[in-house]
Design a protein around this motif. Structure first.
Motif, PDB file in Angstrom:
ATOM      1  N   GLY A 145       0.646  -1.207   0.037  1.00  0.00           N
ATOM      2  CA  GLY A 145      -0.086  -0.022   0.202  1.00  0.00           C
ATOM      3  C   GLY A 145       0.961   1.191  -0.073  1.00  0.00           C
ATOM      4  N   ASP A 146       0.052   2.608   0.224  1.00  0.00           N
ATOM      5  CA  ASP A 146       0.690   3.959   0.012  1.00  0.00           C
ATOM      6  C   ASP A 146       0.872   3.764  -1.489  1.00  0.00           C
ATOM      7  OD1 ASP A 146      -0.128   4.512   2.477  1.00  0.00           O
ATOM      8  OD2 ASP A 146       1.969   5.157   3.125  1.00  0.00           O
ATOM      9  N   CYS A 147      -0.183   3.823  -2.305  1.00  0.00           N
ATOM     10  CA  CYS A 147       0.052   4.221  -3.599  1.00  0.00           C
ATOM     11  C   CYS A 147      -0.642   5.259  -4.296  1.00  0.00           C
ATOM     12  CB  CYS A 147      -0.415   2.695  -4.538  1.00  0.00           C
ATOM     13  SG  CYS A 147       0.304   1.279  -4.130  1.00  0.00           S
ATOM     14  N   LEU A 148      -1.610   5.633  -3.675  1.00  0.00           N
ATOM     15  CA  LEU A 148      -2.427   6.630  -4.669  1.00  0.00           C
ATOM     16  C   LEU A 148      -2.020   7.982  -4.369  1.00  0.00           C
ATOM     17  CD1 LEU A 148      -5.874   5.363  -4.021  1.00  0.00           C
ATOM     18  CD2 LEU A 148      -4.596   5.054  -5.940  1.00  0.00           C
ATOM     19  N   LEU A 197      -3.899  -2.381   1.554  1.00  0.00           N
ATOM     20  CA  LEU A 197      -4.111  -0.882   1.417  1.00  0.00           C
ATOM     21  C   LEU A 197      -3.100   0.009   2.485  1.00  0.00           C
ATOM     22  CD1 LEU A 197      -7.852  -0.490   0.985  1.00  0.00           C
ATOM     23  CD2 LEU A 197      -6.043  -0.522  -0.705  1.00  0.00           C
ATOM     24  N   LEU A 225     -10.968   5.715  -3.715  1.00  0.00           N
ATOM     25  CA  LEU A 225     -10.215   4.529  -3.513  1.00  0.00           C
ATOM     26  C   LEU A 225     -11.115   3.498  -3.983  1.00  0.00           C
ATOM     27  CD1 LEU A 225      -8.431   2.741  -1.600  1.00  0.00           C
ATOM     28  CD2 LEU A 225      -9.754   3.342   0.402  1.00  0.00           C
ATOM     29  N   ASP A 261      -3.671   5.791   1.221  1.00  0.00           N
ATOM     30  CA  ASP A 261      -4.627   5.455   0.089  1.00  0.00           C
ATOM     31  C   ASP A 261      -6.107   6.024   0.418  1.00  0.00           C
ATOM     32  OD1 ASP A 261      -2.595   4.257  -1.364  1.00  0.00           O
ATOM     33  OD2 ASP A 261      -3.008   2.348  -0.291  1.00  0.00           O
ATOM     34  N   TYR A 312     -10.500   2.752  -7.404  1.00  0.00           N
ATOM     35  CA  TYR A 312      -8.964   2.299  -7.700  1.00  0.00           C
ATOM     36  C   TYR A 312      -9.040   0.788  -7.087  1.00  0.00           C
ATOM     37  CZ  TYR A 312      -4.108   1.027  -5.895  1.00  0.00           C
ATOM     38  OH  TYR A 312      -3.029   0.637  -5.562  1.00  0.00           O
TER      39      TYR A 312
END
Length: 521
Positions: free
Chosen positions: A57-60, A95, A107, A99, A110
């Motif tokens: 996670g921490d992609c957005l 996630l 979210l 995100d 996505y």
């Protein structure tokens, strides 16, 4: 037989090898495109059937490209953004807290367009107490083995996000959920893996506490009290971590796609089909040695082009620049850019006092001609501004806590204590305050260092209520400060900091305050 686990985390939307500071430079030792090339090389080396690929996670959010993508219609922006992650061919994903920064609709789009299963065990729907999205676990077959994959996210999201970003959700302890689920899954699988967007509250080897045990990070508790887990694939703290302890392989691959974590398990099956792990090896493979994947470059090209054009948009003209020449030195000695943030926060809130941190170690402040590029490189987080009602005693405790970040070395030079530098830099937790005048004697015990604290020439009164302007991350508990609580928040502003900078700088003939209002000695 060999089972290879490859793990990424905290790529923060850095899809191409650039941090966008230099428009022409695409040689940065980071990016999802480099991660992709590395993963493809490892699959070729070991065989796809023997390689499991995961992400926690921490992609957005986090990169200028991610911020630009958020401005676009979903089918134009987020669809392409998600397609880049799909190109990796992940077997499972979890996630991250960031995100949630752009809200639930963003979210959910996505999640719905992700090819890999999203594993979510501890973000529950309040009306059902079941996972609000994704699935509780998956069982994947690789190397003729059944691999169970569980997934959790730091439970602290509700402390950082505005209510509308978490409406209908309940965040529970990942430890408590995994403790039950691991016992259920263990008999069904040969290898049990936990994805965790969270880190370690204590050193994995010594058990020594490395931060207050608030529940934000539960990695050590999971490691030591859930023995069923074979591989523990983590993120959130942006640490570079790879070791084997407690019969568990532990990894965390840093930040922005700088590395991929690799776990190699040597596994044997006896004649009855019973599996045993004979050896565990972990390593971090730096992505800088891998060329960007052309497939991802092709997907991302329209977003990248749009990002560069968007970043060059002029926002405002300042009569004089507002620099911060060095982030660490600026925190200790003050800088015009710090004052500019404080001035902006006071303009929006009409509060008595403002508190801010420097959010980027590469922050350079603003030139006379401020562009979107400068704003995002100096303040990359999608925070919102709050008004918090606090007593003078609370304010003193908060500033005393910040003074505890500092110490003097043997030569008398002021520096940040190691706890805030290692195992990863966390100086975005160090707040400065304005326009209060304050001084701190660092030779005194932590909590008793302030020798001066005044506002407009008057002593701060312990029982008086003051209005403090501060970002929502801090107001909701980020950074372990005393004195803050949700019930003290009077108002949260709708705009994020990029929007606020744009409005403040265009609506005002800004005169940057260059005076220094605090001193450490």
């Amino acid at each position: 037989m060999k089972l290879v686990l490859l793990h990424s985390s905290d790529t923060h939307g850095f899809l191409l090898p650039t941090d966008y500071q230099d428009k022409e430079n695409y040689e940065a030792p980071i990016s999802l495109s480099r991660v992709s090339s590395l993963v493809k090389a490892e699959r070729k080396k070991y065989g796809t059937e023997n390689v499991l690929v995961t992400d926690s996670g921490d992609c957005l959010q986090g990169s200028p490209l991610a911020s630009y993508t958020h401005q676009l219609p979903l089918d134009d922006g987020l669809a392409k953004f998600t397609a880049a992650y799909n190109e990796i061919g992940y077997d499972a994903r979890a996630l991250g807290n960031h995100d949630f920064n752009f809200g639930l609709d963003y979210l959910k789009y996505y999640i719905d367009h992700n090819d890999a299963p999203i594993i979510n065990d501890n973000i529950l729907a309040t009306n059902t107490d079941k996972p609000a999205f994704g699935q509780a676990y998956t069982i994947v077959e690789k190397a003729r083995l059944k691999i169970g994959i569980m997934g959790i996210t730091t439970q602290y999201i509700s402390h950082w996000e505005p209510e509308e970003h978490t409406k209908g959700l309940k965040f529970v302890s990942g430890f408590k959920v995994l403790q039950k689920l691991a016992k259920k899954l263990r008999p069904q699988v040969d290898i049990l893996v936990a994805l965790y967007h969270g880190g370690f509250e204590s050193d994995p080897l010594s058990g020594e506490a490395t931060e207050p045990h608030t529940g934000e990070n539960e990695g050590y508790k999971i490691l030591t009290e859930i023995p069923e887990i074979d591989a523990f694939l983590t993120g959130h703290q942006h640490r570079r971590l790879n070791l084997v302890t407690q019969n568990t392989a532990i990894v965390q691959p840093g930040y922005r796609g700088e590395a991929v974590a690799k776990v190699v398990l040597e596994v044997e099956k006896d004649k009855n089909g019973q599996v045993s792990i004979k050896d565990m090896q972990t390593e971090l493979i730096d992505t800088k040695d891998y060329e960007p994947d052309p497939a991802i470059e092709k997907i991302v090209a329209p977003l990248d082009k749009g990002t560069q054009e968007w970043l060059d948009q002029p926002i405002a003209h300042l009569s004089e620049p507002a620099p911060i020449d060095n982030a660490i030195e600026g925190r200790i000695k003050g800088a015009p850019f710090i004052n500019l943030i404080q001035q902006m926060q006071l303009w929006f809130t009409k509060a008595d006092i403002s508190a801010t941190a420097i959010m980027s170690e590469t922050a350079k402040g603003f030139s006379k001609n401020v562009t979107m590029r400068e704003v995002l490189l100096n303040y990359p987080y999608a925070n919102q501004l709050c008004i918090v009602n606090i007593s003078g005693k609370d304010l003193r405790d908060i500033i005393e806590y910040a003074c505890g970040f500092l110490e003097k070395d043997k030569d008398g030079h002021i520096k940040f204590i190691d706890r805030w530098i290692k195992p990863k830099p966390m100086l975005y937790h160090f707040d400065m305050f304005y326009p209060v005048q304050y001084e701190a004697d660092l030779s005194k015990p932590v909590g008793h260092r302030l020798t001066k604290l005044t506002l407009n020439g008057k002593e701060i009164e312990a029982d008086k209520i003051y209005k403090l302007a501060v970002n929502n991350y801090r107001a909701l508990g980020g950074g372990f400060y005393p004195g803050y609580s949700m019930d003290k928040i009077e108002k949260t502003f709708d705009q994020d900091y990029v929007q606020m900078f744009s409005e403040y700088l265009t609506k005002n003939d800004v005169k940057v305050d260059t005076r220094k209002n605090y001193k450490f000695y």
